[in-house]
Design a protein around this motif. Structure first.
Motif, PDB file in Angstrom:
ATOM      1  N   VAL A  15    -113.497  39.170  14.423  1.00 28.68           N
ATOM      2  CA  VAL A  15    -113.139  40.263  13.518  1.00 28.68           C
ATOM      3  C   VAL A  15    -112.948  41.555  14.315  1.00 28.68           C
ATOM      4  N   ALA A  16    -113.803  41.811  15.289  1.00 29.69           N
ATOM      5  CA  ALA A  16    -113.667  43.011  16.129  1.00 29.69           C
ATOM      6  C   ALA A  16    -112.345  42.984  16.891  1.00 29.69           C
ATOM      7  N   VAL A  17    -111.957  41.818  17.384  1.00 33.08           N
ATOM      8  CA  VAL A  17    -110.673  41.696  18.081  1.00 33.08           C
ATOM      9  C   VAL A  17    -109.530  41.951  17.111  1.00 33.08           C
ATOM     10  N   ALA A  18    -109.601  41.384  15.911  1.00 33.22           N
ATOM     11  CA  ALA A  18    -108.548  41.609  14.911  1.00 33.22           C
ATOM     12  C   ALA A  18    -108.415  43.103  14.599  1.00 33.22           C
ATOM     13  N   LYS A  19    -109.550  43.789  14.424  1.00 31.18           N
ATOM     14  CA  LYS A  19    -109.516  45.241  14.170  1.00 31.18           C
ATOM     15  C   LYS A  19    -108.831  45.973  15.323  1.00 31.18           C
ATOM     16  N   LYS A  20    -109.231  45.628  16.541  1.00 31.26           N
ATOM     17  CA  LYS A  20    -108.666  46.288  17.717  1.00 31.26           C
ATOM     18  C   LYS A  20    -107.155  46.102  17.763  1.00 31.26           C
ATOM     19  N   LEU A  21    -106.682  44.897  17.516  1.00 32.62           N
ATOM     20  CA  LEU A  21    -105.244  44.628  17.558  1.00 32.62           C
ATOM     21  C   LEU A  21    -104.503  45.363  16.451  1.00 32.62           C
ATOM     22  N   ILE A  22    -105.109  45.433  15.258  1.00 31.63           N
ATOM     23  CA  ILE A  22    -104.477  46.171  14.157  1.00 31.63           C
ATOM     24  C   ILE A  22    -104.411  47.656  14.487  1.00 31.63           C
ATOM     25  N   ILE A  23    -105.468  48.199  15.067  1.00 31.23           N
ATOM     26  CA  ILE A  23    -105.476  49.614  15.457  1.00 31.23           C
ATOM     27  C   ILE A  23    -104.377  49.886  16.477  1.00 31.23           C
ATOM     28  N   GLN A  24    -104.222  48.989  17.427  1.00 25.20           N
ATOM     29  CA  GLN A  24    -103.243  49.193  18.499  1.00 25.20           C
ATOM     30  C   GLN A  24    -101.801  48.984  18.051  1.00 25.20           C
ATOM     31  N   GLY A  25    -101.575  47.983  17.183  1.00 27.14           N
ATOM     32  CA  GLY A  25    -100.188  47.656  16.876  1.00 27.14           C
ATOM     33  C   GLY A  25     -99.871  47.328  15.444  1.00 27.14           C
ATOM     34  N   GLY A  26    -100.773  47.623  14.529  1.00 24.19           N
ATOM     35  CA  GLY A  26    -100.533  47.327  13.128  1.00 24.19           C
ATOM     36  C   GLY A  26    -100.857  45.881  12.787  1.00 24.19           C
ATOM     37  N   PHE A  27    -100.653  45.553  11.533  1.00 27.57           N
ATOM     38  CA  PHE A  27    -101.015  44.233  11.026  1.00 27.57           C
ATOM     39  C   PHE A  27    -100.311  43.107  11.777  1.00 27.57           C
ATOM     40  N   LYS A  47    -109.647  28.227  15.011  1.00 28.95           N
ATOM     41  CA  LYS A  47    -109.642  27.552  13.705  1.00 28.95           C
ATOM     42  C   LYS A  47    -111.022  27.034  13.303  1.00 28.95           C
ATOM     43  N   ARG A  48    -111.893  26.857  14.256  1.00 31.61           N
ATOM     44  CA  ARG A  48    -113.269  26.450  13.939  1.00 31.61           C
ATOM     45  C   ARG A  48    -113.976  27.542  13.136  1.00 31.61           C
ATOM     46  N   TYR A  49    -113.597  28.788  13.403  1.00 28.61           N
ATOM     47  CA  TYR A  49    -114.237  29.921  12.742  1.00 28.61           C
ATOM     48  C   TYR A  49    -113.425  30.458  11.575  1.00 28.61           C
ATOM     49  N   PHE A  50    -112.123  30.467  11.727  1.00 25.05           N
ATOM     50  CA  PHE A  50    -111.222  30.958  10.695  1.00 25.05           C
ATOM     51  C   PHE A  50    -110.010  30.025  10.641  1.00 25.05           C
ATOM     52  N   PRO A  51    -109.804  29.332   9.533  1.00 21.09           N
ATOM     53  CA  PRO A  51    -108.724  28.353   9.473  1.00 21.09           C
ATOM     54  C   PRO A  51    -107.322  28.956   9.412  1.00 21.09           C
ATOM     55  N   SER A  52    -107.213  30.247   9.075  1.00 23.41           N
ATOM     56  CA  SER A  52    -105.892  30.860   8.937  1.00 23.41           C
ATOM     57  C   SER A  52    -105.980  32.358   9.214  1.00 23.41           C
ATOM     58  N   LYS A  53    -104.823  32.960   9.377  1.00 25.06           N
ATOM     59  CA  LYS A  53    -104.798  34.404   9.567  1.00 25.06           C
ATOM     60  C   LYS A  53    -105.342  35.107   8.322  1.00 25.06           C
ATOM     61  N   ASP A  54    -105.022  34.575   7.136  1.00 22.98           N
ATOM     62  CA  ASP A  54    -105.539  35.196   5.911  1.00 22.98           C
ATOM     63  C   ASP A  54    -107.054  35.221   5.885  1.00 22.98           C
ATOM     64  N   SER A  55    -107.696  34.183   6.414  1.00 24.47           N
ATOM     65  CA  SER A  55    -109.164  34.175   6.423  1.00 24.47           C
ATOM     66  C   SER A  55    -109.710  35.224   7.391  1.00 24.47           C
ATOM     67  N   ILE A  56    -109.009  35.452   8.496  1.00 28.12           N
ATOM     68  CA  ILE A  56    -109.413  36.517   9.425  1.00 28.12           C
ATOM     69  C   ILE A  56    -109.191  37.875   8.774  1.00 28.12           C
ATOM     70  N   VAL A  57    -108.058  38.027   8.103  1.00 31.84           N
ATOM     71  CA  VAL A  57    -107.749  39.283   7.428  1.00 31.84           C
ATOM     72  C   VAL A  57    -108.813  39.589   6.372  1.00 31.84           C
ATOM     73  N   ALA A  58    -109.182  38.584   5.582  1.00 28.27           N
ATOM     74  CA  ALA A  58    -110.203  38.784   4.551  1.00 28.27           C
ATOM     75  C   ALA A  58    -111.533  39.204   5.184  1.00 28.27           C
ATOM     76  N   ALA A  59    -111.920  38.548   6.265  1.00 31.36           N
ATOM     77  CA  ALA A  59    -113.175  38.895   6.943  1.00 31.36           C
ATOM     78  C   ALA A  59    -113.104  40.300   7.529  1.00 31.36           C
ATOM     79  N   THR A  60    -111.953  40.675   8.051  1.00 36.35           N
ATOM     80  CA  THR A  60    -111.774  42.016   8.619  1.00 36.35           C
ATOM     81  C   THR A  60    -111.860  43.069   7.527  1.00 36.35           C
TER      82      THR A  60
END
Length: 196
Positions: A15-27, A47-60
């Motif tokens: 989730v921290a990585v997803a936030k960092k990437l969104i901050i740097q370059g948007g969704f 995929k062991r932790y998040f099966p899809s991008k939507d699941s990462i987005v929801a967690a973020t």
């Protein structure tokens, strides 16, 4: 002896990585591939932790909203009601670099939630709870014996939420913090309007 992996910690790291990437370059910058690369995972490990991008987005999204809830809940219990209200209002505003970055993430996720009913529902629930807590704080700070669901109180809660959302949107265009003094001055005017 096999290495013990803290799966919850791994999820938080992703989730921290997803936030960092969104901050740097948007969704769009937070692709499964870019997250895997940035997190240093092997392909398929994500995929062991998040099966899809939507699941990462929801967690973020949940993570950013939870941080805001924590900030509004972490004040000194000895504060008088007016100081507690000011604390809660300021806790939702982009008054430092970290919160400006969080606003960038929220803005990207708000846009995505328009097409994702689960995320939209999550944010609507957050808004309802925020309004409820804020109305309680406002009623207490006004000291007029009004119930939290009184029209004057809920109207003020709506104004605070609208101002906060607007501040979070506009700060994205001024990531250097140039609007912070303006936001602080608005809190002063708002407090005068609410509690006199």
């Amino acid at each position: 002896m096999p290495k013990i992996i803290d799966h919850d910690q791994r999820r938080r790291e992703i989730v921290a990585v997803a936030k960092k990437l969104i901050i740097q370059g948007g969704f769009e910058a937070a692709t499964m591939r870019s997250i895997v690369t940035e997190a240093g995972f092997a392909n398929g490990a994500l995929k062991r932790y998040f099966p899809s991008k939507d699941s990462i987005v929801a967690a973020t999204f949940q993570s950013v909203l939870a941080e805001m809830n924590e900030r509004t809940g972490e004040h000194d219990p000895s504060l008088d009601p007016k100081e507690a209200l000011r604390h809660d209002i300021e806790a939702t505003l982009p008054l430092d670099t970290y919160r400006i970055d969080s606003a960038r993430v929220l803005l990207a996720l708000w846009e995505h939630s328009v097409a994702n009913e689960d995320l939209a529902s999550l944010y609507r629930d957050h808004l309802r709870e925020w309004r409820r807590r804020l109305a309680e704080r406002i009623a207490e700070a006004r000291g007029k014996g009004e119930p939290a669901d009184a029209s004057a109180v809920t109207t003020l809660a709506g104004e605070v939420i609208g101002m906060s959302i607007g501040a979070n949107v506009t700060c994205v265009m001024f990531p250097d913090g140039a609007l912070i003094p303006e936001h602080r001055a608005y809190v002063d005017r708002l407090m005068t309007n609410i509690v006199g």
